[in-house]
Motif scaffolding. Structure first.
Motif, PDB file in Angstrom:
ATOM      1  N   LEU A 268       0.904  -1.312  -0.099  1.00  0.00           N
ATOM      2  CA  LEU A 268      -0.033   0.019   0.137  1.00  0.00           C
ATOM      3  C   LEU A 268       0.945   1.338  -0.040  1.00  0.00           C
ATOM      4  O   LEU A 268       0.535   2.276  -0.717  1.00  0.00           O
ATOM      5  CB  LEU A 268      -0.906   0.129   1.207  1.00  0.00           C
ATOM      6  CG  LEU A 268      -1.965  -1.009   1.395  1.00  0.00           C
ATOM      7  CD1 LEU A 268      -2.845  -1.058   2.707  1.00  0.00           C
ATOM      8  CD2 LEU A 268      -2.969  -0.779   0.128  1.00  0.00           C
ATOM      9  N   ILE A 269       1.922   1.201   0.702  1.00  0.00           N
ATOM     10  CA  ILE A 269       2.881   2.266   0.842  1.00  0.00           C
ATOM     11  C   ILE A 269       3.753   2.463  -0.523  1.00  0.00           C
ATOM     12  O   ILE A 269       3.703   3.666  -0.866  1.00  0.00           O
ATOM     13  CB  ILE A 269       3.666   2.247   1.832  1.00  0.00           C
ATOM     14  CG1 ILE A 269       3.134   2.332   3.398  1.00  0.00           C
ATOM     15  CG2 ILE A 269       4.944   3.356   1.916  1.00  0.00           C
ATOM     16  CD1 ILE A 269       4.188   2.183   4.549  1.00  0.00           C
ATOM     17  N   SER A 270       4.035   1.565  -0.918  1.00  0.00           N
ATOM     18  CA  SER A 270       4.655   1.697  -2.420  1.00  0.00           C
ATOM     19  C   SER A 270       3.701   2.089  -3.563  1.00  0.00           C
ATOM     20  O   SER A 270       4.011   2.918  -4.218  1.00  0.00           O
ATOM     21  CB  SER A 270       5.135   0.105  -2.810  1.00  0.00           C
ATOM     22  OG  SER A 270       5.702   0.300  -4.006  1.00  0.00           O
ATOM     23  N   GLY A 271       2.335   1.397  -3.445  1.00  0.00           N
ATOM     24  CA  GLY A 271       1.507   1.992  -4.473  1.00  0.00           C
ATOM     25  C   GLY A 271       1.132   3.532  -4.353  1.00  0.00           C
ATOM     26  O   GLY A 271       1.118   4.252  -5.382  1.00  0.00           O
ATOM     27  N   GLY A 272       1.073   4.006  -3.026  1.00  0.00           N
ATOM     28  CA  GLY A 272       1.068   5.229  -2.967  1.00  0.00           C
ATOM     29  C   GLY A 272       1.987   6.237  -3.140  1.00  0.00           C
ATOM     30  O   GLY A 272       1.668   7.317  -3.792  1.00  0.00           O
TER      31      GLY A 272
ATOM     32  N   ARG B 195       4.100   5.611  -5.769  1.00  0.00           N
ATOM     33  CA  ARG B 195       4.093   5.395  -7.221  1.00  0.00           C
ATOM     34  C   ARG B 195       2.993   6.306  -7.670  1.00  0.00           C
ATOM     35  O   ARG B 195       3.381   7.102  -8.633  1.00  0.00           O
ATOM     36  CB  ARG B 195       3.943   4.194  -7.480  1.00  0.00           C
ATOM     37  CG  ARG B 195       5.140   3.147  -7.453  1.00  0.00           C
ATOM     38  CD  ARG B 195       4.699   1.891  -8.113  1.00  0.00           C
ATOM     39  NE  ARG B 195       6.001   0.714  -7.864  1.00  0.00           N
ATOM     40  CZ  ARG B 195       5.954  -0.369  -7.493  1.00  0.00           C
ATOM     41  NH1 ARG B 195       4.644  -0.855  -7.286  1.00  0.00           N
ATOM     42  NH2 ARG B 195       6.919  -0.925  -7.065  1.00  0.00           N
ATOM     43  N   SER B 196       1.857   6.342  -7.226  1.00  0.00           N
ATOM     44  CA  SER B 196       0.931   7.161  -7.870  1.00  0.00           C
ATOM     45  C   SER B 196       1.097   8.649  -7.416  1.00  0.00           C
ATOM     46  O   SER B 196       0.817   9.703  -8.395  1.00  0.00           O
ATOM     47  CB  SER B 196      -0.492   6.932  -7.155  1.00  0.00           C
ATOM     48  OG  SER B 196      -0.695   7.152  -5.739  1.00  0.00           O
ATOM     49  N   CYS B 197       1.729   8.905  -6.195  1.00  0.00           N
ATOM     50  CA  CYS B 197       1.923  10.346  -5.854  1.00  0.00           C
ATOM     51  C   CYS B 197       3.292  10.959  -6.921  1.00  0.00           C
ATOM     52  O   CYS B 197       3.052  12.039  -7.195  1.00  0.00           O
ATOM     53  CB  CYS B 197       2.336  10.254  -4.469  1.00  0.00           C
ATOM     54  SG  CYS B 197       2.752  12.015  -3.921  1.00  0.00           S
ATOM     55  N   SER B 198       4.123  10.052  -7.363  1.00  0.00           N
ATOM     56  CA  SER B 198       5.224  10.506  -7.970  1.00  0.00           C
ATOM     57  C   SER B 198       4.763  10.563  -9.412  1.00  0.00           C
ATOM     58  O   SER B 198       5.468  11.242 -10.219  1.00  0.00           O
ATOM     59  CB  SER B 198       6.366   9.463  -7.878  1.00  0.00           C
ATOM     60  OG  SER B 198       6.027   8.095  -8.493  1.00  0.00           O
TER      61      SER B 198
END
Length: 73
Positions: free
Chosen positions: A57-61, A63-66
């Motif tokens: 979840l942190i990694s996906g967040g 990625r979407s933020c960057s």
């Protein structure tokens, strides 16, 4: 005068008595094998939960933020 001398001797020997009591291994820093085992078990369970559910979840967040930011960094 004599009672003051005995009081001073008792005052000097008190830390030695406390040090002798804590060397038996019953203090807060004594090694307890059961506690060590449970600590490792709970650490492993916590790490498993983090790897399985939290880190994705942190990694996906991130990625979407960057992806939505401009490259102004």
């Amino acid at each position: 005068m004599r009672s003051v001398g005995l009081g001073a001797i008792a005052g000097f020997t008190a830390p030695l008595k406390l040090a002798a009591q804590t060397e038996t291994g019953t203090g807060i820093f004594s090694l307890n094998v059961g506690l060590v085992v449970w600590t490792w078990i709970l650490f492993g369970v916590t790490l498993l939960v983090l790897v399985k559910w939290v880190f994705p979840l942190i990694s996906g967040g991130l990625r979407s933020c960057s992806g939505s930011r401009s490259s102004s960094w």
